[in-house]
Design an enzyme around this catalytic site. Structure first.
Site, PDB file in Angstrom:
ATOM      1  N   ASP A  14      -5.122  12.173  -1.699  1.00 57.94           N
ATOM      2  CA  ASP A  14      -5.924  11.303  -0.841  1.00 57.94           C
ATOM      3  C   ASP A  14      -6.070  11.918   0.544  1.00 57.94           C
ATOM      4  OD1 ASP A  14      -7.049   9.280   0.650  1.00 57.94           O
ATOM      5  OD2 ASP A  14      -5.740   7.714  -0.118  1.00 57.94           O
TER       6      ASP A  14
ATOM      7  N   GLY B  51      -7.049   0.335   0.248  1.00 56.67           N
ATOM      8  CA  GLY B  51      -6.425  -0.896   0.703  1.00 56.67           C
ATOM      9  C   GLY B  51      -5.970  -1.839  -0.389  1.00 56.67           C
TER      10      GLY B  51
ATOM     11  N   GLY C 108      -3.495  -1.292  -2.461  1.00 55.06           N
ATOM     12  CA  GLY C 108      -2.056  -1.187  -2.670  1.00 55.06           C
ATOM     13  C   GLY C 108      -1.634  -0.155  -3.685  1.00 55.06           C
ATOM     14  N   LYS C 109      -2.524   0.778  -4.016  1.00 57.17           N
ATOM     15  CA  LYS C 109      -2.168   1.757  -5.044  1.00 57.17           C
ATOM     16  C   LYS C 109      -1.061   2.698  -4.590  1.00 57.17           C
ATOM     17  CE  LYS C 109      -6.107   4.664  -3.799  1.00 57.17           C
ATOM     18  NZ  LYS C 109      -6.552   3.721  -2.750  1.00 57.17           N
ATOM     19  N   THR C 110      -1.005   3.001  -3.283  1.00 54.76           N
ATOM     20  CA  THR C 110       0.067   3.860  -2.790  1.00 54.76           C
ATOM     21  C   THR C 110       1.420   3.192  -2.990  1.00 54.76           C
ATOM     22  OG1 THR C 110      -1.335   4.953  -1.155  1.00 54.76           O
ATOM     23  CG2 THR C 110       1.027   4.988  -0.752  1.00 54.76           C
TER      24      THR C 110
ATOM     25  N   THR D  47       0.648   0.409   7.546  1.00 59.80           N
ATOM     26  CA  THR D  47      -0.176   1.543   7.121  1.00 59.80           C
ATOM     27  C   THR D  47      -1.582   1.512   7.712  1.00 59.80           C
ATOM     28  OG1 THR D  47       1.092   1.848   5.091  1.00 59.80           O
ATOM     29  CG2 THR D  47      -1.143   2.734   5.124  1.00 59.80           C
TER      30      THR D  47
END
Length: 578
Positions: free
Chosen positions: A50, A23, A25-27, A507
């Site tokens: 992931d 959660g 925000g790495k994606t 998301t």
């Protein structure tokens, strides 16, 4: 020195890893970096390892473990290492050669040994390692960007080369020749090369993504230390979601900004030593390709009015508490993707139940151990007890229990076999499952609130009674009563209330839907959906937060439409991102 994060400032290494607590925000950052690099004329491969990957949501393109070109972005390819698919392929690779040569009973036994979560992790790592060492991919792409799993999964993934190398070096009896290790025994050198690649600062850069929040910083610090201990010192810190204003007259924004400043001020010393980048908080979610391209544009804050939609008329946690008391539902579980606020939700429910005079036990199976942080400053009622399931302690106790049970009846060679088998990483998962089942059994006498681990871990725990059934029998000689009772109890809506926790964003809602689907397949029906961390519920007028609030309405409507009368809404407050 701190600077605004931008792909132009990235180290010139082929492998770029973005990792962090779920959660943070790495994606989005990994995907935006990959898109920008591709737009700059680079050949880029974006990879997800992931178990809860959402890259296909970002690009609106179906992804698999094969490289797939993103049609609208020249030079960009992506793939998703799906652990379940990888496990199925891995299982067949091991079992396939024996089909038709061994009796059906033997084949079924082999498949059973390869049915656990350990196989899933090994299979995913097997593909991850192969990709990292793939000469063709390394030659075809200028950059390979990894959108790695939430920190706990990532550390597990990166620790596997060392863990399995040690296991292989000390293995002399072949105890796992038909188990999860059987497909790996010829790859020790490959894993050593992978470890070297991860630690090589000329080949690899690892970005620890965090948010300016206490628990997120805590997780990043822990991850950094563990990576450092593994010899992976080529680390960079990315702090995502910093409010662009220094102060605000809006009370919600003022609290938000104050909490962020406090978290940044208390940044752990180990993280201070890392090169640091920052990413601002945007008024809109950076969704889709256009949003990703706008991620690195320097735009000033646009004035926005408060969200036009009024705060939804939805109950808070009090409705859930009233229902479980009325129905005498003693086992309460909060579930959701990491970072949505499961820990705070569990703590809030437990405190409300105890405040009404009920005996309550609150516990966590979260390897990140966020429960103590969620309860900081809270007054704990006398009727409430708290515990944590420590995987290392549970594993040690489990090993001792198994050896005490079987030692007297085994000869020296057989005992050596059992000891070696207990050194398998699978043992930790079995041990934690045993402890989980014992805690759930307390619901016969009091309310038990379980703060479960992020989605992937949660599903493994739920599957454990079936996936590990034969493994438990093989290891201990019998199946404990609480283990046999757990899954039926989870499936019984009168005994168990499952609370799916999400955020009012694209998301998290999509991921929660997938979680619910997996729960349904396991015969478990969630009792409530809880939408957490809502700015819309605060009616803030801050330009950035109001912009984000405006985008919440559609997702709140989406959830309530599918779960009428079963949706709870909790407004933003300083600790509910835990």
């Amino acid at each position: 020195m701190t600077m605004r994060f931008h792909p132009d400032h990235l180290p010139e290494t082929k492998h770029l890893f973005f990792t962090g607590k779920g959660g943070v925000g790495k994606t989005s950052i990994a995907a935006a970096s990959a898109v920008t690099l591709a737009d700059n004329g680079k050949q880029v491969l974006l990879v997800s390892t992931d178990p809860a990957s959402n890259l296909q949501d970002v690009f609106d393109t179906e992804l698999s473990n094969e490289q797939t070109a993103i049609p609208s972005i020249h030079g960009l390819h992506a793939l998703n290492i799906n652990p379940e698919e990888a496990a199925a392929a891995y299982r067949e690779k091991v079992v396939g050669p024996y089909r038709g040569k061994l009796p059906d009973a033997a084949i079924r036994s082999m498949e059973e040994q390869l049915s656990g979560a350990c196989t899933v992790e090994i299979a995913a790592f097997d593909e991850f390692t192969t990709l990292l060492r793939d000469t063709k991919s390394n030659q075809a792409f200028d950059y390979i960007v990894f959108d790695t799993a939430p920190t706990g999964h990532t550390l597990r993934l990166l620790q596997l080369p060392t863990a399995w190398s040690d296991f292989l070096e000390t293995s002399t009896h072949g105890a796992s020749c038909l188990g999860p290790m059987s497909g790996l025994k010829d790859k020790e050198e490959l894993y050593n090369q992978t470890t070297a690649t991860l630690a090589d600062e000329e080949q690899t850069s690892l970005f620890l993504v965090t948010r300016p929040e206490d628990t997120s910083m805590y997780e990043a610090n822990r991850a950094s230390a563990e990576l450092h201990d593994l010899g992976i010192k080529n680390q960079y810190l990315v702090i995502n979601g910093i409010h662009p204003l220094d102060s605000s007259e809006d009370s919600v924004a003022a609290e938000f900004i104050h909490n962020q400043k406090q978290a940044l001020h208390e940044l752990p010393n180990a993280l201070h030593s890392l090169p640091q980048y920052q990413v601002p908080l945007f008024a809109e979610n950076m969704e889709g390709e256009n949003g990703l391209r706008a991620f690195f544009q320097n735009e000033s804050v646009q004035e926005k009015t408060a969200a036009s939609a009024p705060p939804p008329d939805l109950p808070g946690t009090e409705a859930i508490v009233e229902e479980v008391i009325k129905n005498d539902t003693r086992l309460i579980m909060t579930m959701g993707k990491g970072g949505v606020g499961k820990t705070t939700t569990a703590a809030s429910l437990a405190l409300e139940l105890a405040g009404k005079g009920h005996s309550v036990h609150l516990t966590t199976t979260d390897p990140a151990n966020h429960l103590s942080l969620a309860l900081t400053g809270q007054s704990i009622p006398a009727s409430m007890t708290i515990s944590q399931l420590d995987p290392k302690a549970e594993t040690k106790a489990y090993k001792q229990s198994v050896l005490a049970r079987v030692s007297a009846d085994l000869d020296e060679d057989s005992l050596a076999y059992i000891k070696e088998d207990l050194d398998s990483p699978c043992t930790e998962e079995i041990a934690v499952f045993h402890a989980f089942a014992k805690t759930a059994a307390r619901a016969k006498e009091e309310f038990v609130v379980l703060d479960t681990a992020p989605t992937g871990h949660t599903l493994l725990l739920l599957d454990a009674a079936e996936s590990y059934h034969q493994e438990v029998l093989r290891s201990t000689g019998d199946l404990p009563e609480e283990v046999k009772e757990l899954l039926p109890r989870l499936r019984h809506s009168k005994e168990t209330a499952v609370i799916v926790v999400s955020l009012p964003e694209a998301t998290p809602v999509l991921e929660a839907n997938r979680l619910e689907h997996d729960l349904n397949r396991a015969g478990i029906e969630p009792s409530w959906w809880l939408i957490n961390h809502s700015f819309l519920a605060t009616a803030t007028t801050d330009p950035v937060l109001a912009g984000r609030a405006a985008h919440e309405a559609d997702w709140i409507d989406e959830v309530t439409k599918h779960h009428p009368g079963r949706t709870s809404l909790v407004s933003y407050h300083s600790t509910n991102s835990v």
